[in-house]
Scaffold this motif. Structure first.
Motif, short mmCIF file in Angstrom:
data_model
loop_
_atom_site.label_atom_id
_atom_site.label_comp_id
_atom_site.label_asym_id
_atom_site.label_seq_id
_atom_site.Cartn_x
_atom_site.Cartn_y
_atom_site.Cartn_z
N VAL A 180 0.85 -1.20 0.00
CA VAL A 180 0.00 0.00 0.00
C VAL A 180 0.89 1.25 0.00
CG1 VAL A 180 -1.70 1.31 1.34
CG2 VAL A 180 -1.94 -1.17 1.14
N LEU A 181 1.93 1.22 0.80
CA LEU A 181 2.85 2.36 0.89
C LEU A 181 3.54 2.59 -0.47
CD1 LEU A 181 4.35 4.49 2.54
CD2 LEU A 181 5.85 2.69 3.41
N GLU A 182 3.91 1.49 -1.13
CA GLU A 182 4.55 1.63 -2.45
C GLU A 182 3.59 2.31 -3.43
OE1 GLU A 182 5.93 -2.09 -4.10
OE2 GLU A 182 6.34 -1.19 -6.06
N LEU A 183 2.33 1.90 -3.41
CA LEU A 183 1.35 2.51 -4.31
C LEU A 183 1.12 3.98 -3.98
CD1 LEU A 183 -1.76 0.25 -5.10
CD2 LEU A 183 -0.14 1.31 -6.68
N ALA A 184 1.06 4.30 -2.69
CA ALA A 184 0.84 5.70 -2.28
C ALA A 184 2.00 6.58 -2.73
CB ALA A 184 0.65 5.78 -0.77
N ARG A 185 3.22 6.07 -2.59
CA ARG A 185 4.40 6.84 -3.04
C ARG A 185 4.38 7.01 -4.55
NH1 ARG A 185 8.48 3.75 1.09
NH2 ARG A 185 8.40 5.29 2.76
N TRP A 186 4.01 5.94 -5.26
CA TRP A 186 3.92 6.04 -6.72
C TRP A 186 2.89 7.09 -7.11
CZ3 TRP A 186 -0.49 5.05 -9.63
CH2 TRP A 186 -0.32 5.22 -11.01
N PHE A 187 1.77 7.11 -6.40
CA PHE A 187 0.70 8.08 -6.70
C PHE A 187 1.24 9.51 -6.65
CE2 PHE A 187 -2.53 10.93 -4.78
CZ PHE A 187 -3.49 10.90 -5.78
N VAL A 188 2.03 9.80 -5.63
CA VAL A 188 2.60 11.15 -5.49
C VAL A 188 3.65 11.39 -6.58
CG1 VAL A 188 3.96 12.66 -3.99
CG2 VAL A 188 2.15 11.23 -3.02
N ASP A 189 4.55 10.43 -6.77
CA ASP A 189 5.63 10.60 -7.76
C ASP A 189 5.09 10.73 -9.19
OD1 ASP A 189 7.37 10.40 -5.68
OD2 ASP A 189 7.93 8.30 -6.07
N ALA A 190 3.95 10.06 -9.45
CA ALA A 190 3.39 10.08 -10.80
C ALA A 190 2.55 11.32 -11.06
CB ALA A 190 2.56 8.82 -11.04
N GLY A 191 2.49 12.22 -10.08
CA GLY A 191 1.76 13.47 -10.29
C GLY A 191 0.29 13.39 -9.92
N GLY A 192 -0.04 12.50 -9.00
CA GLY A 192 -1.44 12.35 -8.61
C GLY A 192 -1.99 13.50 -7.80
N VAL A 193 -1.10 14.29 -7.19
CA VAL A 193 -1.56 15.37 -6.31
C VAL A 193 -1.39 16.70 -7.03
CG1 VAL A 193 -1.38 16.39 -4.00
CG2 VAL A 193 -0.64 14.02 -4.38
N SER A 194 -2.43 17.49 -7.04
CA SER A 194 -2.37 18.81 -7.64
C SER A 194 -3.15 19.78 -6.75
CB SER A 194 -2.97 18.78 -9.04
OG SER A 194 -3.10 20.08 -9.54
N GLY A 195 -2.45 20.78 -6.23
CA GLY A 195 -3.12 21.74 -5.37
C GLY A 195 -3.71 21.10 -4.13
N GLY A 196 -3.06 20.03 -3.64
CA GLY A 196 -3.55 19.38 -2.43
C GLY A 196 -4.71 18.43 -2.69
N ARG A 197 -5.09 18.26 -3.96
CA ARG A 197 -6.21 17.36 -4.29
C ARG A 197 -5.75 16.30 -5.27
NH1 ARG A 197 -11.85 20.39 -4.13
NH2 ARG A 197 -11.34 22.00 -2.64
N GLY A 198 -6.63 15.33 -5.52
CA GLY A 198 -6.31 14.29 -6.50
C GLY A 198 -6.79 12.94 -6.02
N ARG A 199 -7.24 12.12 -6.98
CA ARG A 199 -7.70 10.78 -6.65
C ARG A 199 -6.97 9.77 -7.53
NH1 ARG A 199 -12.00 10.85 -2.80
NH2 ARG A 199 -11.17 8.75 -2.51
N MET A 200 -6.81 8.57 -7.00
CA MET A 200 -6.09 7.52 -7.72
C MET A 200 -6.77 7.20 -9.05
SD MET A 200 -3.50 5.44 -7.53
CE MET A 200 -2.98 4.92 -5.87
N ALA A 201 -8.10 7.05 -9.05
CA ALA A 201 -8.79 6.65 -10.27
C ALA A 201 -8.59 7.70 -11.37
CB ALA A 201 -10.27 6.43 -10.00
#
Ligand code: SF4
Length: 384
Positions: A180-201
Motif C-alpha cells: 500500500v505504501l509503495e502505491l501511495a508513493r507512486w501516486f505522489v511521484d506520478a503526479g497524482g496530487v495537484s493543489g492538495g487534491r487528487g484521486r487515484m482513479a
C-alpha cells in the motif's frame, strides 16, 4: 443568486464543520467498530454536548451534530478518553480507512487496518480525501465506496490494487501495508496530487500505470454487492431513516451488542435482531426509497425542511424507484442521478427527472402542493 458552497476538506473531531444546528463533529472509529460501551458513551455525549442527532457517514463514521463552540473542547477530551482522537487534524484526515463490515475474527481484516493506521506516519503527504478500503471478506463489498487503494481477498493471499485498475499485486498478509505504501508513493511521484487534491482513479484514467507488480493479477470479477436488511453471519444489517439516529436509537442498538458501521449508512449489529423504535427492519420500508439531506433549519444552506417532506412523500414513491429531496442544489445526500429529485428553492421545490439536484427542472411546486397531491410525484416516476 449565490450557489452552494463546496467545502474542500472533510470535517473531523479536531476540525469540525459549522452547520445550521452548530458544529458537526465527525468521529472516526477504529476498524468501523463501535463496542457497546463506546456506543453508549457516544449516545450520552451527543446529548450532553450536541443536539442528540448522530449522522452515519458514507465513510463508516459518526457525526455528532449541534455541538456548541463552548462545548467542543470538553467533547474532544471525552472522545480522547475513548481513544477516538488523533494527535493532529492532519493525522485525523489521513486515518481514512474503511473496513468491510463482514469481517470475521482472525480473518486478517482488522489486523491489516490496524497496521495500516499504525504506519500512516510513513506515508507521503496525500490529499485530504485519499482513502483505503480493507475489503478482504469472502466477496468484495466496498467497490462502490470511495477509496484510492483497495485491499481485497485473493486466492493465494491479499490483493493490493490501485482504484481504477483491473489488476493488482497479490501479497502475503504481512506485506500488505508495504505494498500500500509503495502505491501511495507512486501516486505522489506520478503526479497524482495537484493543489492538495487528487484521486487515484483520476490518475489511472489519465494513463498513468502503477509499478509492474500491480499489473500482475486480474481482480476478481463478482456481481456488484447490494446491501440488504438481513441477518448475515457477522450480524444483523439494519438501516435508520435518512442515515441519522437520535441518541436513544444508538443507545437502543447498543443494547443488542457491539456495532459495526458501514459506508451504506446502515448498522451491523453483531448479535440479535435489533427491534428498536425507529430502526428500519424491512427492505420494503418506503423510507428506504427516499434520500434527503439535513436541510433547513439545521444546514445553513438549506432552503427548506426536506426530511418532513421526504417522510410525507415516501409512500408515493414506487418500489424500485428513488426520490431525492435536497435542501439546495449541492445535493449532499445523493450527488448522483435519482429517478426524481426535488430541490428546494426560494419559492418551493424544483422537480427534476433523471438528474441531479443541480440539473434543470421540468416543473416546480410548493411543498403543500406536493403533499396535497402526491400523484404529481407518482406520475413523475412514470413520465417518459
Ligand atoms: S444539499 Fe442539503 S445538506 Fe447539503 S448544503 Fe444543501 S441543504 Fe445543506
Amino acid at each position: 443568486m449565490t450557489g452552494p458552497v463546496v467545502q474542500g476538506w472533510c470535517p473531523g473531531a479536531l476540525r469540525p464543520m459549522l452547520s445550521g444546528d452548530g458544529l458537526v463533529v465527525r468521529v472516526r472509529l477504529h476498524g468501523g467498530r463501535l463496542p457497546v460501551a463506546v456506543a453508549e458513551r457516544l449516545a450520552f455525549l451527543s446529548e450532553r454536548f450536541g443536539n442528540g442527532l448522530i449522522d452515519l457517514s458514507a465513510r463508516g463514521n459518526l457525526q455528532l451534530r449541534g455541538v456548541t463552540e463552548a462545548g467542543h473542547g470538553a467533547l474532544v477530551a471525552e472522545l480522547a478518553a475513548l481513544g477516538l482522537i488523533d494527535e493532529s487534524p492532519q493525522a485525523e484526515a489521513m486515518r481514512n480507512v474503511l473496513v468491510t463490515p463482514f469481517w470475521r475474527a482472525g480473518d486478517g481484516a482488522q489486523e491489516i487496518a490496524a497496521e495500516l493506521v499504525a504506519r500512516l506516519g510513513e506515508f507521503p503527504a496525500l490529499p485530504g480525501k485519499f482513502g483505503y478500503a480493507v475489503d478482504t471478506g469472502m466477496v468484495p463489498v466496498l467497490r462502490d465506496a470511495a477509496a484510492d487503494i483497495r485491499i481485497e481477498g485473493a486466492q493465494d493471499g491479499v490483493m493490493v490494487r490501485a482504484d481504477g485498475m483491473a489488476t493488482g499485486a497479490v501479497v502475503g498478509q504481512g506485506e500488505v501495508v508495504d505494498a500500500v505504501l509503495e502505491l501511495a508513493r507512486w501516486f505522489v511521484d506520478a503526479g497524482g496530487v495537484s493543489g492538495g487534491r487528487g484521486r487515484m482513479a483520476a490518475l489511472v484514467a489519465r494513463g498513468a500505470v502503477p509499478p509492474g507488480r500491480f499489473g500482475a493479477v486480474p481482480m476478481r470479477v463478482v456481481p456488484r454487492f447490494v446491501p440488504k436488511i438481513a441477518r448475515y453471519s457477522a450480524g444483523a444489517l439494519v438501516a435508520v431513516p435518512f442515515g441519522q439516529m437520535e441518541a436513544g436509537m444508538l443507545d437502543g442498538l447498543a443494547g443488542f451488542g457491539d456495532l459495526r458501521l458501514t459506508p451504506w449508512r446502515m448498522v451491523l449489529v453483531e448479535s440479535g435482531w435489533p427491534d428498536v423504535p425507529g430502526v428500519i427492519l424491512y427492505d420494503d420500508d418506503p423510507l428506504l426509497r427516499v434520500v434527503a439531506c439535513t436541510g433547513a433549519p439545521r444546514c445553513l444552506q438549506g432552503l427548506a425542511d426536506v426530511r418532513g417532506l421526504a417522510r410525507g412523500l415516501a409512500a408515493a414513491v414506487p418500489a424500485g424507484k428513488r426520490l431525492h429531496v435536497s435542501g439546495c442544489a449541492k445535493g449532499c445526500a445523493h450527488p448522483g442521478v435519482a429517478d426524481v429529485t426535488l430541490t428546494a428553492t426560494a419559492a418551493g421545490f424544483d422537480l427534476i427527472r433523471g438528474g441531479t439536484a443541480a440539473d434543470a427542472a421540468v416543473a416546480a411546486f410548493t411543498a403543500d402542493e406536493l403533499l396535497a397531491r402526491p400523484e404529481i410525484l407518482t406520475e413523475s416516476f412514470d413520465a417518459p
